[in-house]
Design an enzyme around this catalytic site. Structure first.
Site, PDB file in Angstrom:
ATOM      1  CD  GLU A 171      -2.776  -1.424   2.359  1.00 13.93           C
ATOM      2  OE1 GLU A 171      -2.768  -0.556   3.249  1.00 13.93           O
ATOM      3  OE2 GLU A 171      -3.488  -2.444   2.430  1.00 13.93           O
ATOM      4  CG  ASN A 212      -0.535  -6.764  -1.828  1.00 13.50           C
ATOM      5  OD1 ASN A 212      -1.097  -7.316  -2.771  1.00 13.50           O
ATOM      6  ND2 ASN A 212      -1.012  -6.794  -0.589  1.00 13.50           N
ATOM      7  CG  HIS A 248      -9.838  -5.755   0.406  1.00 10.77           C
ATOM      8  ND1 HIS A 248     -10.081  -6.903   1.124  1.00 10.77           N
ATOM      9  CD2 HIS A 248      -8.515  -5.498   0.561  1.00 10.77           C
ATOM     10  CE1 HIS A 248      -8.961  -7.306   1.708  1.00 10.77           C
ATOM     11  NE2 HIS A 248      -7.996  -6.477   1.372  1.00 10.77           N
ATOM     12  CD  GLU A 276      -4.576  -7.908   1.310  1.00 10.58           C
ATOM     13  OE1 GLU A 276      -5.465  -7.220   1.847  1.00 10.58           O
ATOM     14  OE2 GLU A 276      -3.365  -7.678   1.441  1.00 10.58           O
ATOM     15  CG  ASP A 278     -12.624  -9.109   1.294  1.00 10.60           C
ATOM     16  OD1 ASP A 278     -12.610  -8.066   0.615  1.00 10.60           O
ATOM     17  OD2 ASP A 278     -12.018  -9.223   2.369  1.00 10.60           O
TER      18      ASP A 278
HETATM   19  O1  9MR Z   1      -6.995  -9.002   8.164  1.00 13.63           O
HETATM   20  C1  9MR Z   1      -6.225  -8.030   8.858  1.00 13.63           C
HETATM   21  C2  9MR Z   1      -6.956  -7.643  10.133  1.00 13.63           C
HETATM   22  O2  9MR Z   1      -7.021  -8.739  11.013  1.00 13.63           O
HETATM   23  C3  9MR Z   1      -6.262  -6.489  10.795  1.00 13.63           C
HETATM   24  O3  9MR Z   1      -7.044  -6.026  11.863  1.00 13.63           O
HETATM   25  C4  9MR Z   1      -6.038  -5.377   9.782  1.00 13.63           C
HETATM   26  C5  9MR Z   1      -5.284  -4.230  10.398  1.00 13.63           C
HETATM   27  O4  9MR Z   1      -4.845  -3.307   9.462  1.00 13.63           O
HETATM   28  O5  9MR Z   1      -5.325  -5.864   8.659  1.00 13.63           O
HETATM   29  C6  9MR Z   1      -6.039  -6.823   7.978  1.00 13.63           C
HETATM   30  O6  9MR Z   1      -5.422  -7.168   6.777  1.00 13.63           O
HETATM   31  C7  9MR Z   1      -5.237  -6.117   5.839  1.00 13.63           C
HETATM   32  C8  9MR Z   1      -3.982  -6.449   5.039  1.00 13.63           C
HETATM   33  O7  9MR Z   1      -2.906  -6.661   5.901  1.00 13.63           O
HETATM   34  C9  9MR Z   1      -3.668  -5.345   4.045  1.00 13.63           C
HETATM   35  N1  9MR Z   1      -4.805  -5.034   3.206  1.00 13.63           N
HETATM   36  C10 9MR Z   1      -6.061  -4.803   3.900  1.00 13.63           C
HETATM   37  C11 9MR Z   1      -6.374  -5.976   4.831  1.00 13.63           C
HETATM   38  C12 9MR Z   1      -7.746  -5.836   5.458  1.00 13.63           C
HETATM   39  O8  9MR Z   1      -7.779  -4.731   6.304  1.00 13.63           O
END
Ligand code: 9MR
Length: 484
Positions: A171, A212, A248, A276, A278
């Protein structure tokens, strides 16, 4: 319909508490697991994983260490998915909570689950503005580069040879395509990306190195910025192998330019992956929303299969009950292919169909994995390291084969002899048969090419009856290899 902005979740926001699972549903899932042939954890005919691998791609999921205690969740993960990403266990705040103080325990537990189920692994993530420990956020700019390099060397070094890929930088961009104002950019400017990639390459030369991001799936200002960065890095010879598109999505809003966008990245010589996936909706779900979600999943799967260089898809989390979405977008959720009781939803059946399976027949004969045709052996030379890691009755072994010849190997078959008493029960990054004696590991769709001087790593787990020594007598496409 306007595309809704994806909000970066707050690092400290807690995940939604897991709902109580219906006992009968759990029992049904666990009962299905007993159909698994002994010693073949992970290989379920007709699963997302099996169907995807037959098409030369992977289908993955993401789990956290808390998920390891959830039998329904782990049963689905082990049976349906062939790639695993830790949701939080390899992030900076977990791995290096104090300067130079490393804790790989949580990440190691995810790796062990993946290896036990013969899954491949994606490392996530080395350099990211979020989930940084306070000391890193407060570090004077003059010390950031050294801290970043130290973190990458230690972390990628710890997992060396075990991971398919690393999300080296996660990001990096704002929605308008400018770089995020984070500790790395403030200290080093945009050059931090190349620096991180070069450092990761030195630490784990066999892992595919990725950038990513989210909201880069369609053609837009943010994906333009990622494209320009990737092109510039490639032209400078910076070791960048792939770009991950988090995906997402919101139901009904999969961008129509997804395919064209992925293809402009593969045209740079990069691989691409959906990392990722969903597809969230306003709760509660209804049949109309679930039907649209099924079409969305099918279109993403179909698009990846249609793009040469799209190596696979990963769904973020296993089921709706463990998804991050409701904790970050109150009132929304139901974004995965499995409902709160880990039962498959219409999106699961649509994905199976898109992969060429039959949703009405959950156990079709899988299409045989295409066997790459090795090229002629002139100019082939190889060096191999094989490192077993044993306990009383079992072992995992990481094998790295280096192409020390003068030209690229396209499609590899590495034969080797197992010590007596060892029986292979699973493998990652290669298809390995038979289970004992003289065996052959073959490349998969995404790792068949080894450039001169390049190397590829794969591994297997095996049972043993006392001799836990390494495999020997390696030959690559029929040519004997030396020990590296
Ligand atoms: O799935 C992850 C969640 O458990 C955490 O609380 C969150 C914190 O930022 O991060 C989530 O995973 C993220 C991923 O690392 C990067 N892209 C977005 C994902 C969903 O928030």
């Amino acid at each position: 319909m306007p595309v809704r902005t994806f909000r970066t979740p707050h690092p400290r926001r807690s995940r939604r508490a897991l709902g109580a699972l219906a006992a009968s549903a759990t029992a049904a899932v666990v009962a299905a697991a007993t159909l698994l042939p002994a010693g073949q954890a992970g290989a379920v005919a007709g699963s997302l994983r099996t169907l995807a691998e037959a098409k030369g791609v992977y289908f993955g999921t993401a789990i956290g260490q808390g998920d390891l205690n959830n039998a329904a969740l782990t049963t689905v993960a082990g049976a349906q998915f062939g790639m695993l990403t830790p949701t939080n266990e390899m992030k900076w705040e977990t791995v290096e909570p104090s300067p130079g103080g490393f804790d790989f325990g949580p990440g190691d537990r995810i790796v062990a689950f993946g290896q036990a189920h013969a899954m491949k692994l994606r490392g996530h993530t080395l350099v990211w503005h979020s989930q940084l420990p306070a000391w890193m956020n407060n570090l004077p700019g003059s010390q950031v580069q050294a801290a970043m390099r130290n973190h990458i060397i230690a972390t990628a070094g710890h997992y060396k040879g075990k991971l398919y890929s690393w999300d080296v930088v996660n990001e990096p961009f704002n929605e308008n395509g400018t770089f995020r104002d984070d500790p790395f950019h403030r200290a080093m400017g945009s050059g931090y990306v190349a620096d991180a990639l070069r450092t990761a390459k030195a630490a784990d030369p066999g892992a595919k190195l990725y950038l990513n991001d989210y909201n880069i799936e369609g053609l837009n200002a943010k994906s333009d910025a990622m494209y320009d960065l990737a092109k510039s890095l490639r032209s400078q010879g910076v070791p960048l192998d792939g770009v991950g598109f988090q995906a997402h999505f919101v139901v009904g809003q999969v961008p129509s330019s997804l395919k064209a966008n992925l293809e402009r990245f593969t045209a740079l010589g990069l691989e691409v992956a959906i990392t990722e996936l969903d597809d969230r909706m306003q709760l509660p779900p209804d049949s109309g929303k679930l039907a649209q979600q099924a079409r969305d999943y099918a279109s993403v799967v179909t698009t990846c299969l249609a793009v040469r260089g799209c190596v696979g898809l990963t769904q973020w989390d296993v089921g709706d009950a463990d998804s991050w979405i409701p904790g970050t977008f109150p009132g929304e959720g139901a974004g995965t292919m499995y409902d709160n009781a880990y039962q498959p939803k219409p999106a699961y059946h649509a994905s199976v169909d898109a992969l060429g399976g039959s949703a009405s027949n959950p156990s079709p004969s899988p299409t045989p994995t295409p066997t790459p045709t090795p090229n002629p052996t002139d100019g082939v030379a190889c060096a191999v390291t094989a490192e077993p890691n044993a306990w009383n009755t079992g072992l995992t072994e990481n094998v790295t084969v280096t192409n020390s010849g003068s030209r690229a190997v396209n499609g590899w078959a590495l034969s080797f002899t197992l010590p007596a008493g060892q029986t292979i029960t699973g493998a990652w990054n290669a298809a390995v048969v038979p289970a004992a004696g003289r065996v052959t590991a073959r490349s998969l769709g995404y790792n068949g090419t080894i450039a001169p001087g390049g190397s590829v790593s794969f591994g297997f787990q095996a049972s043993h009856t006392g001799n836990a020594g390494p495999a020997g007598q390696f030959s690559l496409n029929g040519v004997a290899c030396s020990a590296a």
